[in-house]
Scaffold this active site. Structure first.
Site, short mmCIF file in Angstrom:
data_model
loop_
_atom_site.label_atom_id
_atom_site.label_comp_id
_atom_site.label_asym_id
_atom_site.label_seq_id
_atom_site.Cartn_x
_atom_site.Cartn_y
_atom_site.Cartn_z
N CYS A 75 -2.22 2.36 8.96
CA CYS A 75 -1.02 1.42 8.69
C CYS A 75 -2.00 -0.26 7.87
O CYS A 75 -2.37 -0.92 9.18
CB CYS A 75 -0.32 0.95 9.18
SG CYS A 75 0.99 2.13 8.76
N CYS B 177 5.63 -6.99 7.20
CA CYS B 177 6.60 -6.65 8.44
C CYS B 177 6.69 -7.77 9.03
O CYS B 177 5.76 -8.26 9.60
CB CYS B 177 5.59 -5.09 9.59
SG CYS B 177 6.80 -5.09 10.52
N CYS C 17 3.06 8.46 0.97
CA CYS C 17 3.39 8.39 2.24
C CYS C 17 3.54 5.82 1.92
O CYS C 17 2.58 6.15 1.15
CB CYS C 17 2.52 7.47 3.37
SG CYS C 17 3.08 6.59 4.88
N CYS D 148 4.46 -5.24 15.58
CA CYS D 148 4.16 -3.58 16.72
C CYS D 148 2.22 -3.99 17.00
O CYS D 148 2.41 -4.63 15.59
CB CYS D 148 4.75 -2.22 16.49
SG CYS D 148 5.94 -2.18 15.83
N ASN E 72 -4.81 5.55 15.62
CA ASN E 72 -5.98 5.16 14.29
C ASN E 72 -6.69 3.49 14.93
O ASN E 72 -5.64 2.64 15.15
CB ASN E 72 -5.84 4.46 13.42
CG ASN E 72 -6.54 5.69 12.64
OD1 ASN E 72 -7.47 5.69 11.81
ND2 ASN E 72 -5.45 5.84 11.07
N GLU F 139 1.05 -1.28 0.06
CA GLU F 139 -0.09 0.35 -0.15
C GLU F 139 0.66 1.20 -0.14
O GLU F 139 2.40 0.81 0.63
CB GLU F 139 -1.11 -0.22 1.50
CG GLU F 139 -1.36 -1.25 1.17
CD GLU F 139 -2.05 -1.04 3.04
OE1 GLU F 139 -2.88 -1.63 2.98
OE2 GLU F 139 -2.14 0.13 3.95
N CYS G 210 -0.66 -2.12 15.49
CA CYS G 210 -0.58 -1.87 13.32
C CYS G 210 -0.61 -3.18 12.78
O CYS G 210 -0.41 -4.51 13.19
CB CYS G 210 0.80 -1.81 13.82
SG CYS G 210 1.16 -1.12 11.30
N1 SAH Z 1 8.76 0.52 10.65
C1 SAH Z 1 8.23 2.27 10.62
C2 SAH Z 1 7.82 2.57 9.59
C3 SAH Z 1 6.31 1.55 9.27
S1 SAH Z 1 4.98 1.83 10.73
C4 SAH Z 1 8.50 2.16 11.60
O1 SAH Z 1 7.83 1.52 12.97
O2 SAH Z 1 8.15 3.65 11.79
C5 SAH Z 1 4.96 3.70 10.35
C6 SAH Z 1 4.03 4.23 11.47
O3 SAH Z 1 2.37 4.31 11.53
C7 SAH Z 1 3.90 3.97 13.19
O4 SAH Z 1 4.66 4.77 13.82
C8 SAH Z 1 2.19 4.46 13.22
O5 SAH Z 1 3.07 6.08 12.97
C9 SAH Z 1 1.82 4.47 12.12
N2 SAH Z 1 0.96 3.94 12.66
C10 SAH Z 1 0.39 1.90 12.84
N3 SAH Z 1 -0.58 1.54 13.72
C11 SAH Z 1 -1.13 2.83 13.89
C12 SAH Z 1 -2.30 3.06 14.55
N4 SAH Z 1 -3.01 1.61 14.90
N5 SAH Z 1 -2.38 3.86 14.62
C13 SAH Z 1 -1.45 5.50 14.02
N6 SAH Z 1 -1.05 4.55 13.85
C14 SAH Z 1 -0.43 4.31 13.23
#
Ligand code: SAH
Length: 343
Positions: free
Chosen positions: A333, A110, A103, A114, A290, A90, A117
């Site tokens: 994401c 991944c 973006c 996390c 989110n 995406e 995410c």
């Molecule tokens: N791996 C890298 C880049 C991808 S994730 C990193 O960790 O920075 C980048 C960003 O996605 C996270 O830092 C966060 O800002 C956003 N993200 C992921 N899940 C999210 C969620 N549920 N709500 C808001 N932002 C989210």
């Protein structure tokens, strides 16, 4: 068939010589692809017809196909791409006033899991190639309606510093005056905190921006949210940030997603102040989570967000609050890809 975007200018010159052509056409080809958005060699009208034919036999320009496009009421647009091996990635384009930010994803899936995410929910597939990363940029640039593409952030799926070489090579094309010509200060790498990658970035001759996904101010909470913290814990990460700012004299942005019931109370704000207080070139970007229903992730109340921000502000920390965009199109994401893979 090879992706012609795998080659930098010098390499393309060598390819042209191998084809029995002239090296000076390399810059014209760059201009057609990266500045004019040409997707076919046949449209490159200032190249000899014989060269256009020869190029089309050996190379392709776009490797990925657009599988879905959702446009939000705020004009945020989410692109889903199908790669040649059927993996999905995406990218999101975000217009804000005169800017247009792309973006971009750096990996299919991944491996860092996390737990707020959606990107990691289906696991890791593979690194994107340099050409596949540039496909995302090309599509978004060519689809830009009102604003020109001005900014690139590696905040899509995947960990850019876990695909270091391809990401950096793609950035050199994004930054090159004869290619996309986007200034280094308008290109941001966002990392979950891969220390060896940040150390390598220290010595690159590129003035790009660095964001660190922090999301918690203590090891216990951070390891719970981000398993990568067990490998690269906070003390080592912050020490590495001190070294980075000392060496580059550039600011680091710390991303902090506020998640209801997990990391959004005042006590966390106070711990965050202590963690960052000695880091002069630092900024905190607060992001109300989110919602990800599969993971039971929700944002805190507006009052809680405001008092968290206030606490940092009063302690003299440079703090901003990110406005959520594209919520009506699953722009958090990994959510669009997740929806497709469930089908
Ligand atoms: N791996 C890298 C880049 C991808 S994730 C990193 O960790 O920075 C980048 C960003 O996605 C996270 O830092 C966060 O800002 C956003 N993200 C992921 N899940 C999210 C969620 N549920 N709500 C808001 N932002 C989210």
């Amino acid at each position: 068939m090879q992706d012609i975007k795998e080659f930098n200018l010098k390499e393309l010159r060598d390819k042209l010589l191998n084809l029995g052509s002239h090296k000076y056409y390399a810059q014209a080809i760059f201009n057609w692809i990266y500045q004019k958005g040409a997707c076919e060699f046949s449209s490159m009208s200032n190249l000899p017809v014989s060269l256009r034919h020869a190029l089309a036999l050996d190379f392709y320009i776009l490797g990925s196909a657009l599988a879905d496009l959702q446009v939000s009421s705020d004009k945020t647009a989410k692109f889903l791409f199908e790669l040649k091996d059927a993996n999905l990635v995406e990218a999101v384009s975000i217009p804000v006033s005169s800017r247009l930010t792309a973006c971009i994803s750096s990996q299919a899936g991944c491996k860092f899991s996390c737990n707020f995410c959606a990107s990691g929910l289906k696991g890791f597939k593979r690194n994107l190639t340099k050409g596949e990363i540039l496909d995302e940029v090309l599509y978004l640039k060519n689809n830009a309606k009102v604003n020109q593409l001005t900014h690139i952030v590696f905040m899509g799926t995947g960990e850019p510093l876990d695909n270091y070489d391809n990401v950096l090579e793609a950035i050199r094309i994004i930054n090159s005056p004869v290619a996309f010509n986007i200034g280094a200060r308008r290109i941001t790498i966002s990392t979950c905190g891969i220390i060896p990658g940040i150390e390598r970035l220290n010595s690159e001759d590129l003035q790009i921006e660095l964001s660190i996904s922090l999301h918690a101010p203590d090891d216990q909470t951070r390891s719970r949210l981000m398993p990568v913290n067990k490998k690269y814990p906070l003390a080592a990460l912050i020490k590495c940030c001190h070294e980075y700012t000392a060496k580059t004299n550039r600011q680091i942005t710390f991303e902090y997603i506020l998640i209801k019931g997990i990391n959004s109370g005042l006590v966390y704000a106070q711990k965050l102040v202590m963690l960052l207080k000695d880091l002069k070139l630092a900024k905190v970007n607060l992001i109300p989570a989110n919602p990800v229903f599969e993971l039971k992730i929700f944002p805190p109340s507006q009052e809680e967000v405001n008092s968290f921000k206030e606490c940092l502000f009063k302690a003299g920390i440079n703090v901003t609050l990110r406005k959520e965009r594209g919520q009506d199109i699953d722009a958090a994401c990994g959510q669009l890809r997740l929806k497709h893979e469930k089908k």
